[in-house]
Enzyme design. Structure first.
Site, PDB file in Angstrom:
ATOM      1  N   SER A  31      -9.141  -0.631   0.261  1.00  0.00           N
ATOM      2  CA  SER A  31      -8.315  -1.495   0.236  1.00  0.00           C
ATOM      3  C   SER A  31      -7.706  -2.174  -0.670  1.00  0.00           C
ATOM      4  O   SER A  31      -7.362  -1.347  -1.719  1.00  0.00           O
ATOM      5  CB  SER A  31      -7.605  -2.985   1.229  1.00  0.00           C
ATOM      6  N   HIS A  71      -5.144   1.233   2.454  1.00  0.00           N
ATOM      7  CA  HIS A  71      -4.007   0.215   2.277  1.00  0.00           C
ATOM      8  C   HIS A  71      -3.151   0.031   1.080  1.00  0.00           C
ATOM      9  O   HIS A  71      -3.919  -0.318   0.238  1.00  0.00           O
ATOM     10  CB  HIS A  71      -4.312  -0.858   2.759  1.00  0.00           C
TER      11      HIS A  71
END
Length: 345
Positions: A163, A189
């Protein structure tokens, strides 16, 4: 204590809109706005902001050039404010590789659409960035790339979750993968509009073929599959004996995300067991921690990025706290651990 933000953008309209978008956030204080890199440099020295928002395309020194100097000389959390055009997406991905923490996509159409579509996204990115640990850009020097496939003949797939700070980490990690690596699936992400640009950029610097994962696509050695957009979860189906393929399915968010690292890791644990490796990289939150534990319990090797090289230690830290990581390693050593079986914890 308020998060102190400096906004850097050559457009007076955009500067005003970004200030207005942040006005409802009581925990964020815009301490200044700068029109170009030269003014931004002076204001950073004078104001010492916690976070900088940075436009990429500016007159004089570009945002990318300024970011590279900033990450080298005065590392500061940066949120890139970028358009969604192909050129803008490519430059945004490059900025994330250099060390930017987040990327805020300007909506298409009139500039004022930011106030309609923002819904607190910029403020949330700034809060995330304020928690990030940024260091001099040369902190993670890649080890030599492995020259052969994994020592374990059982390894049939590698699954990676990332992420915040993940694009930079993926660049370091995947550039060390050999051309004949096991099939590799990645959940990063990121705004869905930038996923294709991430895949193209990684493909240009990595020996394996890096591409967007498409539904029902057979997974093959020497290929890295990046989760597409934000509308579907990424899973693997099949097994090492029956043949593996991509499953990209809609569904509610899991662990706060779609695609979710937990969904990918659970599918790998279910279908491949000990024939896989799971890698949890830098990121905010805990997505992937329980999935990595499921992989470990199924017999897979599991690796977490260490705190020293993580921009945000949330995701790997959560996995380590659960006992899900069999190995903890700095980003520039993870490929060596996976491909050479080196134990560092």
């Amino acid at each position: 204590m308020s998060i102190r933000v400096l906004i850097v953008d050559d457009s007076p309209t955009m500067r005003a809109l970004l200030v207005e978008a942040l006005r409802p956030a009581a925990d964020i204080q815009v301490v200044g706005t700068a029109v170009d890199a030269r003014e931004a440099r002076s204001m950073i020295k004078a104001l010492n902001p916690d976070v900088v928002t940075l436009d990429i395309e500016m007159p004089g020194m570009s945002g990318l050039e300024f970011l590279e100097k900033l990450m080298t000389l005065r590392p500061t959390p940066v949120v890139i404010v970028s358009g969604l055009a192909e050129s803008g997406s490519a430059m945004t991905v490059r900025a994330l590789e250099i060390g930017a923490v987040e990327c805020y996509a300007k909506p298409s159409g009139a500039a004022g659409n930011i106030l309609v579509s923002d819904q607190g996204r910029l403020a949330e990115m700034i809060r995330n960035a304020a928690q990030a640990k940024v260091q001099a850009h040369d902190r993670a020097r890649p080890a030599p790339a492995p020259r052969q496939t994994l020592g374990s003949a059982q390894t049939r797939l590698i699954a990676i979750g990332a992420s915040t700070g993940g694009v930079e980490a993926l660049h370091v990690l995947l550039s060390q993968f050999p051309a004949d690596c096991p099939p590799t699936m990645v959940v990063q992400h990121i705004n869905g509009a930038f996923a294709e640009a991430v895949a193209r950029r990684l493909d240009s610097v990595c020996a394996p073929k890096v591409m967007i994962a498409e539904p029902d696509l057979p997974v093959r050695a020497g290929h890295v599959y990046i989760a597409p957009g934000t509308e579907r979860h990424l899973e693997v189906r099949g097994s090492s004996s029956s043949g593996m393929y991509v499953r990209a399915r809609p569904g509610p968010k899991v662990s706060g995300h779609r695609p979710s690292v937990d969904v990918l890791f659970h599918s790998v644990a279910e279908n491949l067991g000990a024939d896989a490796i799971g890698i949890q990289l830098t990121g905010m939150g805990n997505d992937g921690a329980h999935g990595l534990l499921a992989m470990a319990e199924s017999g897979a090797m599991t690796i977490a990025q260490d705190e020293a090289t993580s921009v945000v230690f949330g995701m790997p830290g959560a996995a380590i706290a659960l006992g899900a990581a069999s190995v903890v390693a700095p980003i520039h050593r993870i490929a060596q651990v996976a491909f050479g079986g080196v134990a560092l914890c």
